[in-house]
Design an enzyme around this catalytic site. Structure first.
Site, PDB file in Angstrom:
ATOM      1  N   GLY A 137       0.825  -1.202   0.000  1.00 34.47           N
ATOM      2  CA  GLY A 137       0.000   0.000   0.000  1.00 34.47           C
ATOM      3  C   GLY A 137       0.853   1.243   0.000  1.00 34.47           C
ATOM      4  N   GLY A 138       0.227   2.388   0.302  1.00 32.66           N
ATOM      5  CA  GLY A 138       0.929   3.656   0.234  1.00 32.66           C
ATOM      6  C   GLY A 138       2.031   3.796   1.264  1.00 32.66           C
ATOM      7  N   MET A 139       1.864   3.175   2.456  1.00 31.71           N
ATOM      8  CA  MET A 139       2.841   3.346   3.524  1.00 31.71           C
ATOM      9  C   MET A 139       3.771   2.162   3.690  1.00 31.71           C
ATOM     10  SD  MET A 139       0.675   5.201   6.548  1.00 31.71           S
ATOM     11  CE  MET A 139       2.038   4.982   7.699  1.00 31.71           C
ATOM     12  N   GLY A 140       3.343   0.963   3.301  1.00 32.76           N
ATOM     13  CA  GLY A 140       4.192  -0.180   3.555  1.00 32.76           C
ATOM     14  C   GLY A 140       3.762  -1.414   2.792  1.00 32.76           C
ATOM     15  N   VAL A 182       2.853  -5.592   3.167  1.00 26.04           N
ATOM     16  CA  VAL A 182       2.358  -6.571   4.124  1.00 26.04           C
ATOM     17  C   VAL A 182       2.815  -7.959   3.693  1.00 26.04           C
ATOM     18  CG1 VAL A 182       0.337  -7.536   5.268  1.00 26.04           C
ATOM     19  CG2 VAL A 182       0.360  -5.126   4.623  1.00 26.04           C
ATOM     20  N   LYS A 218       3.342  -5.966   8.653  1.00 28.04           N
ATOM     21  CA  LYS A 218       3.417  -4.770   7.815  1.00 28.04           C
ATOM     22  C   LYS A 218       4.721  -4.038   8.093  1.00 28.04           C
ATOM     23  CE  LYS A 218       0.922  -0.473   6.757  1.00 28.04           C
ATOM     24  NZ  LYS A 218      -0.329   0.280   7.009  1.00 28.04           N
ATOM     25  N   ASP A 263     -10.716   6.109   6.809  1.00 28.99           N
ATOM     26  CA  ASP A 263     -10.409   5.612   5.466  1.00 28.99           C
ATOM     27  C   ASP A 263     -11.129   4.290   5.219  1.00 28.99           C
ATOM     28  OD1 ASP A 263      -9.278   5.799   2.949  1.00 28.99           O
ATOM     29  OD2 ASP A 263      -7.415   4.814   3.522  1.00 28.99           O
TER      30      ASP A 263
END
Length: 726
Positions: free
Chosen positions: A23-26, A28, A42, A136
């Site tokens: 995803g946008g941050m990390g 998994v 994650k 979100d």
């Protein structure tokens, strides 16, 4: 998905087995605890690990996830927010996302849809009872399991007693499922915002589309704030309940207890689309004429409608659905086009056409020295109205990668810088949203397992270089491309043939995919010390054969993704500039020289630019705002003069663009032009939505001939920064 060669094999005592998604941050991973228990682990993306704001957001995610019991979420079993790469392990819950389910099998109905609705309300009830607002909730964050839906990903959630991170106009969330208040007043969201998102998710689950979908995120955001939801396809009672959730006013929406009672009382036959309504994902639904053909006054009014779409001047907006391969620009009437007030050539001209600022490579993504000749002929203000990734300016056009979108092939596109018109678009399998690199007439991008180069003129494939790892952080000189692989290798690739000229294995030590900088005859890279991803050593290699040329040792560690080499010399050396990590401030040192030239351990410096004209930065004030300053270099680094910006920037902000007698600063959706000779702000401007960093730490705007091109939350925008003088 199998592990990649550059993926870690063990984190915090957990053995990584497989990739579950990114995803946008990390990313998994499926992992195994020492006891044999499977977990979902994650790991924050490498480029964010050195970012203090992202670390704060990750700690916030861990705290929020730990507040809930796990009955309706994936419970946290372990975490280390302070690790070199922060990570969090949750119980592994087999299942697939709601989006995967709808895209593969179509919309839900009957018992399956009712169980989803009731389960999500129960999940929100628990979140709100422990004072957590998700913020979100969307189809990608709903996991369908054997024992009901689970809500996942608390990356931007917030408890009222936690720090709010939506600063400087940065909007967090996904526009089709955000509430109106998230778009207009993101600091003031309440639990009712999640209820609005729940209504939007249920519309998607029932029809395969969101209730406010439009041809661009720009129009979608407008619809969320101003237009009624498209829910005619829903049946009877359920439609009325969903409409209740989608009320624009937060105080008028139902609470979880209200919803539980209403959903349990809804007849089984009314769960699903009403008879005769189209339910196939992607099929056209009845759209009011005002949405199909928005009048031009409406488009102009969008500029001041909500925070996400605020701006000055007139922008060209178009619908993407009419052109599957990209947008088609419409022309703004001359009566709405602001007069251009770009300064004369003497004011704009830098000493060289392309002079690196804040480090960088001539003609590539971090070099923005201006030149009057770079202004596109026939330019008018425009906005793409659709998402683009990072871009590079070349031949009066922007060549861009598409942003990271999980599960979708990513494109490379070329946009006319004068009109915003799409010139060409090709499927490229782009691995990251980083800007392309340009060498001669070839534009190269990182792909899954290597790199590819395309012709700038028409986008046809020139060559494809497969590799065990994706070749990242691409940059170029006039002839060749340079990049790094996940194993710490640095390599040079011939720009014409695509053949590897040389490769140095393990140069970067344990620093995975560090940034490469090229200055003339030298290629610079941060070398790891074997113990930490941060480093005190910059290794300079010969561009001809990759052999060692010079080594620069710094007094403190630097983040390898912040490396810049400015003010290049004839022999390819220059001034190393990097942001301290861990710690605050910036370090500067001439390549190969000793001792350290200048250490600026100032926590209030949000950004730093080194140009041929001087050393400039953004400095936080005690009152909370920011000011543009010139630093006393080669003195003690003190302030020579200040120009208040009258707006606030992030702790780590995009570097000012300094060229000729002007500097351009953008924070959030606001910008300013500073006269470097008179030491004052001479013009202010606004973007159509907040500036986006596209998941990359150093994506910034471009200035060409006094015109600003900037990546925003809704796509790239082009504007005259002098249209509103101070």
């Amino acid at each position: 998905m199998a592990l990649r060669d550059n993926d870690p094999r063990e984190i915090g005592g957990y053995v990584l087995l497989d990739r579950l998604g990114s995803g946008g941050m990390g990313t998994v991973f499926l992992a195994r605890a020492e006891s044999g228990r499977p977990v979902a682990l994650k790991i924050v993306h490498e480029q964010f690990a050195a970012d203090a704001e992202f670390r704060t957001r990750f700690r916030q995610e861990v705290r929020a996830a730990r507040r809930v019991s796990g009955a309706f979420t994936a419970p946290v079993v372990d975490a280390d927010p302070d690790a070199a790469r922060p990570w969090m392990a949750t119980a592994y819950v087999p299942g697939r996302t709601l989006r995967d389910r709808v895209e593969s099998e179509g919309p839900l109905s009957g018992t399956e849809l009712r169980v989803l609705a009731v389960g999500l309300v129960e999940a929100l009830r628990e979140l709100h009872q422990v004072r957590v607002i998700h913020r979100d909730l969307k189809p990608d964050n709903v996991l369908l399991t054997e024992d009901g839906p689970r809500v996942i990903d608390f990356g931007i959630s917030r408890a009222p007693d936690h720090q709010t991170l939506t600063v400087t106009g940065r909007i967090l969330g996904t526009p089709p499922y955000m509430s109106p208040e998230q778009l207009s007043t993101p600091h003031r969201v309440t639990p009712a915002s999640d209820v609005f998102s729940l209504g939007a998710v249920l519309v998607y689950a029932t029809t395969g589309r969101g209730p406010f979908d439009a041809g661009s995120p720009y129009m979608t955001a407008y619809n969320v704030v101003h237009e009624p939801p498209e829910i005619a396809e829903l049946s009877g009672t359920v439609r009325e309940i969903v409409q209740w959730c989608l009320t624009k006013e937060p105080g008028e929406r139902p609470g979880p207890e209200d919803l539980l009672g209403a959903f349990r009382a809804a007849p089984e036959a009314e769960w699903g689309a009403r008879p005769g309504a189209p339910t196939v994902p992607g099929s056209a639904s009845p759209v009011p004429a005002a949405r199909r053909r928005p009048r031009r006054p409406l488009l102009v009014a969008l500029a001041t409608a909500v925070a996400l779409v605020a701006g000055t001047g007139a922008y060209v907006v178009w619908r993407d659905d009419a052109a599957p391969r990209g947008p088609k620009a419409s022309v703004t009437p001359s009566s709405q086009t602001p007069r251009t007030k770009v300064p004369d050539a003497a004011t704009l001209a830098a000493a060289t056409p392309y002079s690196p600022v804040s480090g960088g490579d001539p003609g590539n993504d971090a070099a923005y020295a201006d030149s009057p000749a770079r202004r596109p002929k026939g330019w008018k203000p425009w906005s793409t109205g659709s998402s683009r990734g990072a871009c590079v300016f070349v031949d009066a056009s922007l060549v861009c990668t598409s942003p990271n979108v999980a599960g979708h092939s990513r494109d490379v596109t070329r946009i006319d810088a004068a009109t915003g018109r799409l010139l060409w678009s090709v499927r490229a399998g782009v691995e990251t949203g980083a800007a392309p690199a340009v060498a001669g007439k070839a534009v190269a991008v990182s792909t899954t397992g290597g790199m590819r180069a395309f012709s700038v003129s028409d986008g046809h494939l020139l060559w494809d270089l497969p590799d065990e790892d994706t070749i990242l952080n691409l940059t170029a000189d006039r002839r060749d491309f340079y990049g790094t692989a996940g194993d710490g290798s640095v390599l040079a690739v011939d720009g014409v043939s695509g053949k590897v000229r040389w490769r140095r294995v393990g140069v970067a030590g344990n620093v995975p995919s560090p940034r490469v900088r090229v200055t003339g005859k030298l290629v610079h890279v941060m070398a790891g010390d074997g113990l930490s991803p941060d480093s005190r050593r910059v290794l300079s290699l010969r561009a001809t054969d990759g052999k060692d040329a010079k080594t620069t040792t710094l007094p403190r560690s630097c983040g390898p993704w912040t490396l810049a080499v400015a003010l290049p010399q004839a022999d390819g050396s220059g001034l190393v500039v990097c942001r301290a990590s861990p710690g605050d401030g910036y370090l500067m040192q001439w390549v190969g020289a000793s001792p350290t030239f200048l250490d600026l351990p100032n926590a209030h410096i949000a950004a730093l630019t080194v140009s041929e004209r001087g050393f400039y930065g953004l400095l936080a004030t005690p009152a909370g705002g920011h000011q543009f300053v010139e630093l006393d270099v080669p003195g003690n680094g003190g302030t020579l003069w200040k120009a208040p910006l009258e707006f606030t920037c992030d702790t780590v902000a995009p570097a000012p663009i300094v060229t000729g007698q002007r500097a351009y600063v953008i924070c959030g959706d606001r910008g300013a032009v500073i006269d470097l000779t008179r030491h004052k702000v001479v013009s202010r401007f606004q973007l159509p939505s907040p500036m986006s960093q596209w998941g990359e730490l150093n994506t910034t705007a471009i200035v060409a001939g006094g015109i600003v091109f900037a990546p925003t939350m809704t796509g790239w925008a082009s504007l005259d920064p002098y249209a509103t003088p101070v």
